[in-house]
Design a protein around this motif. Structure first.
Motif, short mmCIF file in Angstrom:
data_model
loop_
_atom_site.label_atom_id
_atom_site.label_comp_id
_atom_site.label_asym_id
_atom_site.label_seq_id
_atom_site.Cartn_x
_atom_site.Cartn_y
_atom_site.Cartn_z
N HIS A 108 0.83 -1.21 0.00
CA HIS A 108 0.00 0.00 0.00
C HIS A 108 0.86 1.26 0.00
O HIS A 108 0.55 2.24 -0.67
CB HIS A 108 -0.95 0.00 1.20
CG HIS A 108 -2.22 -0.74 0.95
ND1 HIS A 108 -3.32 -0.14 0.39
CD2 HIS A 108 -2.55 -2.04 1.14
CE1 HIS A 108 -4.30 -1.04 0.27
NE2 HIS A 108 -3.85 -2.21 0.71
N ILE A 133 1.97 1.87 -3.45
CA ILE A 133 0.91 2.43 -4.30
C ILE A 133 0.68 3.90 -3.98
O ILE A 133 0.57 4.75 -4.87
CB ILE A 133 -0.42 1.64 -4.11
CG1 ILE A 133 -0.25 0.19 -4.58
CG2 ILE A 133 -1.57 2.31 -4.84
CD1 ILE A 133 -1.41 -0.72 -4.20
N ARG A 134 0.65 4.22 -2.72
CA ARG A 134 0.36 5.61 -2.33
C ARG A 134 1.51 6.54 -2.73
O ARG A 134 1.27 7.67 -3.16
CB ARG A 134 0.10 5.69 -0.82
CG ARG A 134 -1.24 5.07 -0.42
CD ARG A 134 -1.64 5.48 0.97
NE ARG A 134 -0.77 4.91 2.00
CZ ARG A 134 -1.07 3.82 2.73
NH1 ARG A 134 -2.22 3.19 2.54
NH2 ARG A 134 -0.25 3.38 3.63
N LEU A 158 1.02 7.12 -6.32
CA LEU A 158 -0.10 8.05 -6.54
C LEU A 158 0.33 9.49 -6.27
O LEU A 158 -0.03 10.42 -7.00
CB LEU A 158 -1.27 7.69 -5.62
CG LEU A 158 -2.26 6.65 -6.14
CD1 LEU A 158 -3.21 6.21 -5.02
CD2 LEU A 158 -3.07 7.19 -7.32
N TYR A 181 -8.14 3.48 -6.33
CA TYR A 181 -7.32 2.91 -5.25
C TYR A 181 -8.19 2.59 -4.04
O TYR A 181 -8.09 1.51 -3.46
CB TYR A 181 -6.19 3.88 -4.87
CG TYR A 181 -5.51 3.52 -3.57
CD1 TYR A 181 -4.90 2.27 -3.40
CD2 TYR A 181 -5.47 4.41 -2.51
CE1 TYR A 181 -4.29 1.92 -2.19
CE2 TYR A 181 -4.86 4.08 -1.30
CZ TYR A 181 -4.28 2.83 -1.15
OH TYR A 181 -3.69 2.49 0.04
N ASN A 213 -10.24 -0.53 -4.79
CA ASN A 213 -9.58 -1.82 -5.06
C ASN A 213 -8.43 -2.15 -4.12
O ASN A 213 -7.90 -3.27 -4.16
CB ASN A 213 -9.06 -1.83 -6.50
CG ASN A 213 -10.22 -1.73 -7.48
OD1 ASN A 213 -10.98 -2.67 -7.63
ND2 ASN A 213 -10.37 -0.58 -8.12
N GLN A 247 -5.18 -3.06 -2.40
CA GLN A 247 -3.89 -3.63 -2.78
C GLN A 247 -3.85 -4.02 -4.26
O GLN A 247 -2.79 -4.03 -4.88
CB GLN A 247 -3.67 -4.88 -1.93
CG GLN A 247 -2.26 -5.36 -1.84
CD GLN A 247 -2.22 -6.73 -1.16
OE1 GLN A 247 -3.26 -7.29 -0.81
NE2 GLN A 247 -1.05 -7.24 -0.96
N PHE A 262 -4.94 -2.42 -6.71
CA PHE A 262 -4.97 -1.27 -7.62
C PHE A 262 -3.62 -1.09 -8.33
O PHE A 262 -2.56 -1.22 -7.73
CB PHE A 262 -5.30 -0.01 -6.82
CG PHE A 262 -5.32 1.24 -7.64
CD1 PHE A 262 -6.35 1.48 -8.54
CD2 PHE A 262 -4.31 2.18 -7.53
CE1 PHE A 262 -6.37 2.65 -9.30
CE2 PHE A 262 -4.32 3.34 -8.28
CZ PHE A 262 -5.35 3.57 -9.16
N VAL A 286 -1.52 1.70 -10.39
CA VAL A 286 -1.50 3.15 -10.69
C VAL A 286 -1.41 3.33 -12.20
O VAL A 286 -0.52 2.76 -12.85
CB VAL A 286 -0.30 3.83 -10.00
CG1 VAL A 286 -0.29 5.33 -10.30
CG2 VAL A 286 -0.36 3.59 -8.50
#
Lengths: 325, 255, 479
Positions: A134, A137-138, A141, A160, A163, A165, A167, A169
């Protein structure tokens, strides 16, 4: 009795860590709800449209929902839910260790609910793995923010949340937001109102800071990997990140203003779109303060029960941007 | 002897004269509401008595109801619209369990027990979005009378969505819809659906059948159907639904 | 000095006061003509009707002299603490220190009504962006901004969390005006999980009603309020923070013994009020009107800034009510519709209106029923206070509140419910619906009304609903 695993747990508050639900082997779905016509909730007059939309989604869905006590309407909505619901006690106070402990205690209580739903007790390693995913991903993002137009960026954030984990990007395309840089502040944006970002663009602006509870403000900060070393429980590190998310309802809410002060300056924001749901006292009370405090022009938009943003929003935004230009 | 029911409503004064023995309506009429409402009521009462060939002395009792009931000096007693509508409907449709009354300035939902007595009720008298006033505003905006509005709605293929909770904002919304080329038929149907929605919200999740619709708005074509659609139940009307409150008052006056 | 019960206008009370004074009426220092408050700006008094007893006169004078009392306390060197929102717990702690006077800034809610908006507190709140979409407690923001209605407190304490958003948001704006607030968290009360220790909260006692002679004895079951041990301990910890802040302010320890004394005195007040409510609500004829009972109930939150005098005021009212019941005297008719009233009204005149429409109040829930129940004295005081705070009806689910309302309806023989929505209050959308739903399920008629601070323009509509409710109650009796 055979326990049928329930795959998905739905919520809308940013204070429920997706990582925690996923570590229990369940799918975390942070929903931006949609207002539906004929939702059977007309009798709850005075209900904020966002709370109404969320309750409507809950009553149309088959899965379990989590209601978070961050506002007094959400706190009581579980009493109208037609299916199993968990009421998560989110502290308003944010400057004491006791509040943080209460928050951690609620995450542990949530864990029991998730296990009752068919989830499994999370292992330390699995939780860390998901937290790192996560965090990655963040970070991606956040990096994409300056290289995407605001409507696709808003949809990427919504993706995100929806969905978790799983997701991916999207590629940014290297396009910078075009238009007068604006900040969106106030109540969260419903899925049915995401066109707002397009409306702003159409009017000649670009939301470069989405400081609503459905925007970037609701992303927890970056994970410090040092917090995951040794034998400490990673839940504390996770809770620490989410507990720090600033919001208007925290008491005192100085953290929100610290966040806004820094971000408005850093992003060169020239105007504020302040958008509040009807009956959302928490944000509405801050309108006047936000109007004067950063010294930026501000336009106010109200969200009532309309399924999509009305034409009056476009007119108002156009006038505001004409003024700024 | 004659029992008189006077319904001093916000838009009109309605009077029913009832024969105390046969319980038949001897005369009934209405006049637009005005500043001197007691004089207007007395003029109407005198006219109805004259038309029926009755003397003033034949009146046994007078009950006033409606918004202006306390200003009707001739009344022996006042009773609220809730009780009078319930009594009137019990006379006209004894089987009714739910009454929806939409007047010019307010709307009511009344639940009756099996014997026709009021169990519980809800009223909307602050927001015009669930009242006949909304229809008047829209009829004015669409350039048609109230009856014309109903006929217009009946021709609609699809009802437009009117989302504003306030009549003032809804009027703005209607201007926007007209500017966007939405057919007036759809707008009229949308307004009727909105009113139905607001009124049905008072019922919550419990609506016992049969449902009877009274009040002046019940005369407007399409409104009964809009309520029926919104409630997903059949909705009936009574003969001359404008007079139900006055009829109920006259029936109470007979006691 | 006693006359048969009746309601008097302000002018009639002044005439009666002159007669009473001539006859040797003994009054406290804050006593005198009620008309003087009108002359000082409390204009709404001229439109209210008051009970004609000297006890009621004392009650009104006590209420309307609080501002003077607070300023006098400041002049006397007392520390002034504004105890906000929790409605009954922190004031008990603050009053346990002799150097401290606690008051209730939220009480500014009634100033616009009493002064018929001449105070301009709502206009000031408007100018600060807190308009009529908020509940009338926004007057408090105006009061802090203008610094005219009470002395600036030395310490402000406010509960937050499972409270109400209007209040929390407005209090945050008060802090923004330069009045730091000690925020303490009251969590949303929940049922203990299976593996958690359950703690009983005050207000659980089932009651036996009926004399056993003319009316059979029966048990009225009150909903059992419980909370998990962890929540009680959490609140206990929050109250310890408050204890420390109060000690800093007073410059001395706030010991358990002092708290125990404070609780005992608070309980004495609560017992007097509980008995007053029982006597008034169960009497065949109302020995006191609903307006005086509303004021009496409000005193219990913070003692109107004089704890000892508050008790005397309540005792005198109780004595008067008992005397009237024994003499079979009272207000209104025997067949008045017995109404349970939910939520306080911003315009006091509406309580008179109910009675003018043929009703009387037999049971109330003004959102602080936890302050009506005794604080347990057998437990360590901080534990007791934590339990009492968690019993706050606003902290728990609305169905708990509805459960108590229905139990009290049975206890007091109420026949219908008026849910008075607080204009702008976001919690009313859900709470009122739960209460109405539960009441209808049991077959009680319910109406909802909404009362702004000055409701004159809405009086015909409100009266219409109240009259219709009274008619419905009476029609049900005859079936």
């Amino acid at each position: 009795m055979v326990r049928i695993p329930v795959g998905e747990v739905t919520y809308t508050s940013p204070y429920i860590p997706a990582e925690w639900i996923e570590a229990h082997g369940l799918r975390a779905r942070r929903m931006l709800p949609r207002l539906a016509a004929n939702d059977g909730l007309d009798h709850l007059s005075g209900l904020c449209p966002y709370a109404r939309a969320f309750l409507g989604e809950c009553n149309r869905s088959a899965g379990p929902f989590i209601f978070v006590t961050a506002c007094d309407q959400m706190r009581r909505l579980a009493e109208f839910a037609e299916r199993p619901a968990f009421v998560f006690n989110m502290p308003s106070t944010c400057e004491t260790t006791a509040s943080l402990r209460l928050y951690v205690g609620e995450l542990r209580r949530l864990s029991e609910f998730l296990i009752d739903l068919g989830g499994h007790s999370p292992s330390r390693d699995r939780l860390i793995e998901i937290m790192l995913d996560h965090d990655r991903i963040r970070r991606a993002l956040r990096e994409a923010r300056g290289a995407m137009a605001s409507p696709p960026y808003a949809r990427a954030l919504a993706g995100y949340f929806e969905n978790g984990q799983a997701f991916v990007v999207p590629p940014s395309g290297g396009l910078k937001p075009v238009g007068v840089p604006l900040a969106l502040i106030g109540s969260p944006v419903m899925a049915s109102h995401l066109d707002l970002f397009d409306t702003v663009e159409k009017a000649g602006g670009a939301i470069v800071l989405d400081a609503t509870a459905s925007g970037e403000r609701s992303l927890p900060g970056n994970l410090d990997r040092r917090d995951l070393t040794g034998h400490s429980d990673p839940l504390f590190a996770l809770a620490g990140l989410y507990f720090e998310i600033p919001s208007a309802f925290r008491r005192p809410n100085a953290g929100l203003f610290r966040y806004l002060g820094a971000e408005l300056k850093q992003r060169g924001v020239r105007g504020i779109v302040f958008r509040t749901c009807l009956w959302c006292d928490t944000w509405r009370a801050e309108a006047e303060r936000i109007r004067h405090w950063p010294g930026l022009p501000m336009v106010e938009l109200d969200v009532a029960d309309e399924p999509a943003p009305g034409g009056s929003a476009l007119t108002r935004l156009q006038s505001f941007l004409e003024m700024l230009q | 002897m004659i029992a008189v029911g006077i319904d001093a409503g916000s838009r009109a004064i309605k009077i029913v004269l009832l024969d105390g023995e046969s319980r038949e309506v001897v005369a009934a009429g209405q006049v637009d509401q005005g500043i001197e409402q007691e004089r207007l009521a007395m003029d109407l009462l005198e006219r109805l008595l004259a038309e029926a060939g009755l003397a003033r002395e034949s009146i046994k009792s007078v009950i006033a109801t409606g918004y202006g009931r306390n200003l009707i000096g001739v009344a022996d007693r006042t009773v609220t619209e809730i009780t009078c509508h319930a009594r009137g409907v019990r006379h006209q449709a004894p089987h009714a369990r739910t009454i929806i009354e939409i007047g010019g300035q307010d709307s009511k939902l009344i639940r009756l027990d099996a014997r026709g007595a009021v169990q519980d009720f809800a009223m909307n008298d602050r927001c015009a979005a669930g009242t006949g006033r909304f229809l008047e505003v829209v009829a004015g905006r669409l350039g048609d009378g109230l009856n014309g509005l109903g006929k217009l709605a009946a021709r609609a293929g699809e009802a437009a969505t009117i989302s504003s909770m306030c009549v003032v904002f809804a009027e703005t919304e209607i201007i926007g819809l007209l500017a966007a080329g939405t057919p007036p038929e759809s707008i009229a149907a949308g307004v009727q659906a909105t009113i139905a929605s607001r009124v049905c919200a008072m019922a919550g999740r419990r609506v016992d059948e049969p449902v009877v619709f009274t009040g002046g708005v019940a005369l407007i074509p399409g409104m009964r159907e809009a309520l029926s659609t919104r409630l997903a139940r059949p909705v009936e009307t009574v003969p001359d639904p404008r007079m139900t409150g006055a009829l109920g008052a006259a029936l109470i006056a007979m006691k | 000095m006693n006359e048969p019960p009746r309601q008097l206008t302000l002018a009639q009370w002044d005439e009666r006061h002159a007669r009473l004074a001539a006859a040797g009426l003994r009054e406290p220092a804050y006593g005198g003509r009620l008309g003087r408050h009108f002359e000082d700006g409390d204009r709404r008094l001229s439109r209210l009707k008051f009970d004609n007893s000297p006890a009621a006169l004392r009650l009104w004078n006590f209420l309307l002299s609080e501002e003077e009392r607070l300023f006098a306390a400041r002049d006397a060197g007392k520390k002034i603490v504004g105890t906000m929102k929790d409605l009954g717990t922190v004031p008990v702690m603050a009053w346990s220190l002799p150097e401290v006077v606690a008051f209730y800034p939220d009480g500014a809610w009634w100033i616009p009504c009493v002064m018929e908006l001449d105070d301009r507190l709502l206009a000031v709140a408007d100018s600060l962006g807190v308009n009529e979409s908020f509940c009338p407690v926004r007057a408090m923001l105006g009061a802090f901004a203008t610094k005219t209605k009470f002395p600036t407190p030395d310490l402000l304490i406010s509960s937050v969390g499972a409270t109400c958003d209007d209040f929390s948001a407005i209090a945050q704006r008060v802090e923004g005006l330069g009045h730091p607030i000690l925020w303490w968290e009251i969590p949303h009360r929940r049922e203990p999980e299976l593996d958690e220790e359950a703690v009983d909260l005050p207000g659980n006692a089932d009651l036996l009603i009926g004399s056993g002679e003319k009316s059979p004895l029966r048990r009225v079951a009150f909903p059992r309020l419980r909370a998990p041990r962890s929540q009680v301990e959490f609140v206990h910890g929050e109250l310890e923070r408050i204890r420390a802040a109060l000690e800093d302010l007073a410059g001395r320890k706030l010991t358990d013994a002092m708290l125990a004394d404070g609780i005992a005195i608070a309980n004495e007040n609560r017992r007097a009020l509980a008995e007053l409510r029982r006597v008034v609500f169960t009497a065949p004829l109302a020995p006191l009107p609903s307006l005086e009972l509303l004021i009496a109930e409000m005193l219990i939150i913070h003692f109107c800034s004089d704890r000892a005098e508050c008790l005397e005021v309540l005792k005198e009212l109780l004595a008067e009510a008992r005397r009237r019941v024994e003499n079979r005297e009272g207000h209104f008719s025997l067949d008045a519709a017995r109404v349970f009233w939910v939520n306080p009204v911003a315009d006091l005149r509406v309580m008179n209106l109910l009675e003018a429409c043929g009703g009387r109040v037999c049971g109330t829930d003004y959102l602080f029923s936890h302050a009506l129940d005794e604080i347990p004295e057998a437990l360590p005081p901080m534990e007791s206070l934590a339990r009492s705070a968690l019993a706050d009806p606003m902290a728990g689910p609305a169905r708990d509140r509805a459960g108590r309302i229905l139990a009290e309806m049975a206890l007091f023989g109420a026949e219908a419910i008026v849910v008075s929505r607080i204009p702008g209050a976001s919690h009313c959308a859900t709470e009122g619906e739960v209460i109405a739903r539960e009441a209808r399920r049991r077959g009680w008629p319910v109406i909802e009304i909404e009362v702004p601070p000055v409701s004159d323009a809405l009086s015909p509509q409100i009266a219409g609903r109240l009259e219709a409710l009274v008619e419905t109650v009476k029609a049900r009796r005859s079936r």
